[in-house]
Design a protein around this motif. Structure first.
Motif, PDB file in Angstrom:
ATOM      1  N   ASN A 135       0.813  -1.217   0.000  1.00 41.46           N
ATOM      2  CA  ASN A 135       0.000   0.000   0.000  1.00 41.46           C
ATOM      3  C   ASN A 135       0.846   1.267   0.000  1.00 41.46           C
ATOM      4  OD1 ASN A 135      -2.397  -1.408  -0.033  1.00 41.46           O
ATOM      5  ND2 ASN A 135      -2.698  -1.328   2.185  1.00 41.46           N
ATOM      6  N   ILE A 136       1.808   1.354   0.935  1.00 39.79           N
ATOM      7  CA  ILE A 136       2.617   2.575   1.020  1.00 39.79           C
ATOM      8  C   ILE A 136       3.528   2.684  -0.187  1.00 39.79           C
ATOM      9  CG2 ILE A 136       4.527   1.559   2.329  1.00 39.79           C
ATOM     10  CD1 ILE A 136       3.052   5.128   2.601  1.00 39.79           C
ATOM     11  N   CYS A 137       3.908   1.522  -0.746  1.00 38.91           N
ATOM     12  CA  CYS A 137       4.727   1.531  -1.951  1.00 38.91           C
ATOM     13  C   CYS A 137       3.979   2.204  -3.090  1.00 38.91           C
ATOM     14  CB  CYS A 137       5.087   0.086  -2.328  1.00 38.91           C
ATOM     15  SG  CYS A 137       5.646  -0.105  -4.011  1.00 38.91           S
ATOM     16  N   VAL A 138       2.765   1.736  -3.381  1.00 39.54           N
ATOM     17  CA  VAL A 138       2.023   2.231  -4.536  1.00 39.54           C
ATOM     18  C   VAL A 138       1.571   3.671  -4.335  1.00 39.54           C
ATOM     19  CG1 VAL A 138       0.025   1.870  -6.024  1.00 39.54           C
ATOM     20  CG2 VAL A 138       1.260  -0.090  -5.123  1.00 39.54           C
ATOM     21  N   CYS A 143      -6.768   5.159  -2.643  1.00 40.25           N
ATOM     22  CA  CYS A 143      -7.141   5.412  -1.246  1.00 40.25           C
ATOM     23  C   CYS A 143      -8.596   5.096  -0.941  1.00 40.25           C
ATOM     24  CB  CYS A 143      -6.867   6.885  -0.905  1.00 40.25           C
ATOM     25  SG  CYS A 143      -5.105   7.327  -0.917  1.00 40.25           S
ATOM     26  N   TRP A 144      -9.394   4.899  -1.979  1.00 34.02           N
ATOM     27  CA  TRP A 144     -10.831   4.704  -1.773  1.00 34.02           C
ATOM     28  C   TRP A 144     -11.098   3.432  -0.976  1.00 34.02           C
ATOM     29  CZ3 TRP A 144     -14.158   8.456  -2.875  1.00 34.02           C
ATOM     30  CH2 TRP A 144     -15.525   8.172  -2.788  1.00 34.02           C
ATOM     31  N   PRO A 145     -11.837   3.507   0.136  1.00 32.77           N
ATOM     32  CA  PRO A 145     -12.116   2.310   0.960  1.00 32.77           C
ATOM     33  C   PRO A 145     -13.056   1.350   0.251  1.00 32.77           C
ATOM     34  CG  PRO A 145     -13.364   4.192   1.770  1.00 32.77           C
ATOM     35  CD  PRO A 145     -12.456   4.726   0.702  1.00 32.77           C
ATOM     36  N   GLN A 188     -14.670  -4.020   7.415  1.00 36.47           N
ATOM     37  CA  GLN A 188     -13.464  -4.013   8.231  1.00 36.47           C
ATOM     38  C   GLN A 188     -13.438  -2.808   9.166  1.00 36.47           C
ATOM     39  OE1 GLN A 188     -10.194  -4.148   5.408  1.00 36.47           O
ATOM     40  NE2 GLN A 188     -10.005  -6.355   5.649  1.00 36.47           N
ATOM     41  N   ALA A 189     -12.525  -2.868  10.136  1.00 30.13           N
ATOM     42  CA  ALA A 189     -12.335  -1.736  11.043  1.00 30.13           C
ATOM     43  C   ALA A 189     -11.903  -0.519  10.233  1.00 30.13           C
ATOM     44  CB  ALA A 189     -11.284  -2.085  12.086  1.00 30.13           C
ATOM     45  N   TRP A 190     -12.257   0.683  10.711  1.00 31.40           N
ATOM     46  CA  TRP A 190     -12.002   1.903   9.943  1.00 31.40           C
ATOM     47  C   TRP A 190     -10.521   2.100   9.645  1.00 31.40           C
ATOM     48  CZ3 TRP A 190      -8.795   5.741  11.626  1.00 31.40           C
ATOM     49  CH2 TRP A 190      -8.433   5.722  12.975  1.00 31.40           C
ATOM     50  N   TYR A 191      -9.648   1.732  10.605  1.00 23.90           N
ATOM     51  CA  TYR A 191      -8.219   1.953  10.398  1.00 23.90           C
ATOM     52  C   TYR A 191      -7.643   0.997   9.351  1.00 23.90           C
ATOM     53  CZ  TYR A 191      -8.149  -1.816  13.892  1.00 23.90           C
ATOM     54  OH  TYR A 191      -8.376  -2.979  14.579  1.00 23.90           O
ATOM     55  N   LEU A 192      -8.295  -0.150   9.128  1.00 18.91           N
ATOM     56  CA  LEU A 192      -7.892  -1.051   8.063  1.00 18.91           C
ATOM     57  C   LEU A 192      -8.462  -0.580   6.727  1.00 18.91           C
ATOM     58  CD1 LEU A 192      -8.369  -4.528   9.802  1.00 18.91           C
ATOM     59  CD2 LEU A 192      -6.223  -3.297   9.386  1.00 18.91           C
ATOM     60  N   ASN A 193      -9.688  -0.103   6.771  1.00 25.81           N
ATOM     61  CA  ASN A 193     -10.348   0.359   5.558  1.00 25.81           C
ATOM     62  C   ASN A 193      -9.672   1.592   4.974  1.00 25.81           C
ATOM     63  OD1 ASN A 193     -12.331  -0.351   3.772  1.00 25.81           O
ATOM     64  ND2 ASN A 193     -13.926   0.875   4.724  1.00 25.81           N
ATOM     65  N   LEU A 224      -1.453   5.499   6.183  1.00 25.86           N
ATOM     66  CA  LEU A 224      -0.023   5.245   6.102  1.00 25.86           C
ATOM     67  C   LEU A 224       0.715   6.425   5.466  1.00 25.86           C
ATOM     68  CD1 LEU A 224       0.057   1.488   5.028  1.00 25.86           C
ATOM     69  CD2 LEU A 224       1.082   2.449   7.090  1.00 25.86           C
ATOM     70  N   ALA A 225       0.116   6.991   4.420  1.00 24.52           N
ATOM     71  CA  ALA A 225       0.736   8.139   3.757  1.00 24.52           C
ATOM     72  C   ALA A 225       0.829   9.326   4.718  1.00 24.52           C
ATOM     73  CB  ALA A 225      -0.063   8.516   2.512  1.00 24.52           C
TER      74      ALA A 225
END
Length: 490
Positions: A378-381, A435-437, A442-447, A453-454
């Motif tokens: 995720n942080i890579c892309v 970034c779109w959930p 799932q929990a909000w912090y995972l979604n 992360l950015a």
């Protein structure tokens, strides 16, 4: 020979006009620069890693995201090519944005790019580990084993990059040729013996949309193409090692992107039309391996997997070379902790050895946690695409300040502004799509893990920048060195 020597001397003087002394060894020609860029993009690496995701998410029709992403990335590549021709300095995005928009802007562009590149090494090399484990008859689900295999891969890449840029370029050239031949031969083989469907099958959504619209599903499946078609900027990261970089680097950026599109598109179409049974393929643990085994047999399939692993290894090598030059560029400007160490050149090997070793160690540390794998991707892309967007925004900002975009030999002429604006629209769209959930259960912090992360990465960077780097930059600015960009003709 005299012409080449003169060209190098001219490049050394050109670099001096941009404020830097020649420290890296300038011995890369167009082919070498192109090979590095092509190897970083690596259609083989991305497609072998995420074909299954694209197919199971969006059905065979997901492959039509490939031309869409290519067109968008071509706009970015054209923008980068023009900027790279103006500022052929190691560190690419960090250096480009520094000249276009100033120190603070460039630091954050370089920071998010640095973290994304470090994550890219980890994600690329870790992606090869399960295939290697399978070929060796070992448990491909054993995380400790996969980490050990990844560590061996990273160590080999580190040794190659530290030893010589010429060796790295040769290996990239060999890997590039192997990848091109492998992908073309594989596609031809599948078209010859494994086509089970008409062309119209490539538009089959496999019921992935359910009773709703296919558009959200297609946008989610677009991650496969988005993950593959980046890395062409790496040609600019090694600009100080390229002969005549103002002309060579932009051509390497664009041509590597075009060739990747053609070869990758041909392979994707062949893979989809060679699906023996759609339902069984989508249920397979590794859909692409299932397709190859069913059509070509295990022996031939494994041979192509080995060639794919070579491409993945070379890709990781190119990524590490890119990140080490970014660290070197940051260190040379005294903009990062341990600056003197990262900027130190090996007199024996003409490479920034410390920066290369650090990138290898950091990549291994990233893959130690099994729960961190998805976050690494995720942080890579998103980090890469944020860095790319910063170049487009920086170019548009510079134009408002009077930047002469036609001052270097490779430029977009009257189309520059139009391409920049379209590139901006594309960049914003891609980042929003990433970034779109898409998992409301799932929990909000995972979604919202991608944007979170950015933000976390940028906040960590902000703490260091405003406590250490900004005060130094401000002192320099007060002394009269505040010009945000400059034009230099070749």
């Amino acid at each position: 020979m005299s012409k080449e020597k003169h060209s190098i001397n001219e490049d050394v003087a050109d670099l001096a006009s941009l404020g830097y002394t020649q420290e890296l060894k300038r011995n890369l020609n167009f082919f070498s620069n192109f090979a590095i860029s092509f190897s970083f993009i690596s259609a083989t690496t991305g497609i072998f890693s995420l074909f299954g995701f694209g197919l199971t998410t969006g059905g065979p029709a997901f492959i039509w995201s490939w031309p869409i992403v290519f067109i968008g990335q071509l706009l970015v590549g054209l923008t980068m090519g023009e900027v790279a021709s103006h500022y052929p300095v190691a560190g690419s995005i960090y250096q480009w944005t520094k000249h276009l928009a100033g120190n603070t802007y460039s630091w954050f562009s370089g920071w998010i790019y640095l973290i994304a590149l470090l994550a890219t090494i980890a994600s690329v090399d870790f992606g090869a580990a399960p295939y290697i484990a399978q070929l060796m008859g070992m448990d491909a689900n054993n995380h400790v084993l996969l980490v050990l295999i990844t560590a061996v891969i990273v160590i080999l890449q580190t040794l190659i990059n530290a030893f010589s840029v010429k060796l790295m370029a040769i290996i990239n050239g060999i890997g590039m040729i192997a990848e091109i031949v492998a992908m073309i031969v594989l596609a031809i083989a599948l078209f010859a013996v494994g086509i089970h469907h008409p062309f119209s099958f490539s538009f089959d959504t496999a019921g992935t949309a359910g009773k709703g619209s296919y558009l959200p599903v297609f946008l989610a499946a677009m991650l496969t193409s988005t993950w593959v078609l980046f890395g062409f900027d790496s040609a600019g990261s090694l600009a100080e090692e390229v002969i005549n970089p103002r002309r060579v680097v932009p051509k390497a950026i664009i041509s590597s992107l075009f060739l990747t599109f053609i070869i990758g598109g041909l392979a994707l179409l062949a893979f989809v039309l060679a699906i023996p049974n759609l339902g069984e393929t989508m249920k397979a643990a590794v859909p692409l391996t299932y397709i190859l085994n069913k059509n070509l047999g295990t022996g031939i399939s494994n041979a192509f997997v080995v060639l794919a692993l070579i491409a993945i290894f070379v890709c990781g090598t190119a990524v590490q070379a890119t990140v080490s030059r970014l660290l070197f560029s940051f260190g040379r400007d005294n903009k990062i902790p341990g600056a003197k160490l990262w900027a130190k050149m090996s007199k024996k090997h003409d490479t920034p050895v410390a920066a290369i070793i650090f990138s290898g160690i950091f990549a291994i540390l990233l893959v130690l946690s099994s729960s961190a794998e998805s976050y690494i991707v995720n942080i890579c892309v998103v980090g890469i695409y944020l860095a790319y967007l910063s170049v487009t925004v920086g170019a548009l900002f510079a134009r408002t300040r009077g930047w002469d975009s036609t001052a270097s030999p490779w430029n977009l002429g009257k189309w520059g502004l139009t391409v920049n604006i379209l590139s901006l629209i594309w960049g914003v769209f891609v980042i929003l799509n990433l970034c779109w959930p898409r998992s409301p259960g799932q929990a909000w912090y995972l979604n919202y893990s991608v944007p979170l992360l950015a933000v976390i990465v940028m906040l960590i960077g902000a703490v260091y920048y405003f406590s250490s780097v900004y005060p130094r930059d401000k002192a320099i600015t007060l002394k009269g060195n505040s010009e945000p960009f400059s034009n230099h003709k070749n």
